[in-house]
Write an enzyme that holds these catalytic residues in place. Structure first.
Site, mmCIF file in Angstrom:
data_model
loop_
_atom_site.group_PDB
_atom_site.id
_atom_site.type_symbol
_atom_site.label_atom_id
_atom_site.label_comp_id
_atom_site.label_asym_id
_atom_site.label_seq_id
_atom_site.Cartn_x
_atom_site.Cartn_y
_atom_site.Cartn_z
ATOM 1 N N CYS A 54 0.815 -1.221 0.000
ATOM 2 C CA CYS A 54 0.000 0.000 0.000
ATOM 3 C C CYS A 54 0.848 1.271 0.000
ATOM 4 C CB CYS A 54 -0.912 0.009 1.223
ATOM 5 S SG CYS A 54 -1.867 1.535 1.383
ATOM 6 N N TYR A 185 -4.913 5.043 -9.671
ATOM 7 C CA TYR A 185 -6.080 4.260 -9.278
ATOM 8 C C TYR A 185 -7.305 4.663 -10.094
ATOM 9 C CZ TYR A 185 -3.637 2.268 -5.283
ATOM 10 O OH TYR A 185 -2.765 1.564 -4.494
#
Length: 314
Positions: A54, A185
């Site tokens: 992440c 994203y």
């Protein structure tokens, strides 16, 4: 599937009517500080939960290591492959976090707020005294490590958020977030051609601008690392091993940008950056995680990451 009243990742919808990815808002945003309503700044009170895949969590870990806060804020690490039940502490003995006793991150969100219906995200800060989530505000966490936790910084800690640059850093960080950190994203999770193309162009227009900026500057604000460099680095480190293929951001690779590539290697070769960058975990998380479109769970062998150790000439 739910755990308590926590909706796990496959049920949370973050796509608007035009097919654009719209990231959920952070829920636990109480700031750290010494004023009423703030989270008290204490050594040993908090546990930061992260996963090596992440980027939002990775930047907190980099800041903590640069500032020498490892003995002030304890660290819990989840598996890089997020399951349908959420982030899992399968790296720990018996598959549970040794301090909090949880197997899946949503468990502690349910304990904290039974009505919470978003994703349980990393980074998450837990108050060890209460065993409850107190902050998952990834955008602001590094600011807290850099400011109110300053009494705990090591003697030679860098000033990652100098007062005379704060307005400029904050402005650049907003741009980095919308156009690059979250931009990849937006491209990868888009559910319409237009949404994808808009995000794709946003990403590469910003990379082109950063390539120019770094052609005459060692770091984003001169010769010293700042908070902005951490935020840019975590996206660049994932670009060729994941985003280029998984998110279809494939106009150029990082290695095709001479200045961005040299800049990235210079940062990687600083221990706080390189020692926390796990390329294998990054690939596993993006290719094998619950959001991956990879039905046979095939993990690519490349690219060759040994080139991150080559001279950067900066």
């Amino acid at each position: 599937m739910t755990i308590g009243k926590i909706v796990t990742s496959e049920k949370v919808k973050e796509i608007d009517k035009n097919g654009k990815f719209v990231r959920q808002h952070n829920h636990f945003t109480a700031p750290f500080g010494d004023q009423a309503g703030m989270l008290p700044v204490e050594a040993g009170r908090y546990r930061l939960l992260w996963a090596a895949v992440c980027p939002w969590a990775h930047r907190s870990i980099i800041a903590i290591k640069l500032l020498g806060l490892e003995n002030v804020i304890s660290i819990g690490k989840a598996s890089p492959v997020r399951t349908k039940q959420g982030w899992e502490f399968s790296l720990d003995p018996n598959g549970v976090d040794p301090v909090l006793g949880i197997r899946y991150l949503p468990e502690i969100y349910a304990k904290t707020d039974p009505d919470y219906s978003g994703r349980a995200t990393v980074p998450t800060v837990v108050d060890v005294k209460t065993g409850k989530v107190v902050n998952n505000d990834y955008f602001n966490l590094t600011y807290y490590w850099e400011t109110v936790f300053k009494p705990f910084h090591k003697a030679d800690a860098p000033d990652l958020y100098p007062e005379h640059l704060r307005a400029d850093i904050e402005e650049l960080n907003q741009t980095l977030f919308h156009e690059l950190n979250n931009g990849v994203y937006k491209a990868g999770f888009a559910q319409s051609q237009q949404a994808y193309e808009d995000a794709y162009n946003l990403v590469f227009n910003r990379l082109d601008e950063l390539e120019k900026r770094l052609s005459h500057s060692r770091y984003l604000f001169g010769d010293h690392i700042t908070d902005s460099d951490i935020r840019l680095y975590v996206t660049l480190a994932r670009f060729d091993v994941a985003y280029y293929s998984v998110f279809n951001t494939n106009r150029n690779r990082l290695v095709d940008f001479p200045h961005l590539w040299a800049y990235s290697r210079r940062l990687y070769q600083i221990p706080a950056f390189g020692s926390t960058t796990d390329f294998q975990a990054i690939k596993q998380g993006y290719y094998l995680g619950d959001h991956a479109k990879n039905p046979y769970d095939i993990l690519p062998l490349g690219p060759d990451v040994s080139i991150w150790y080559t001279s950067n000439n900066r």
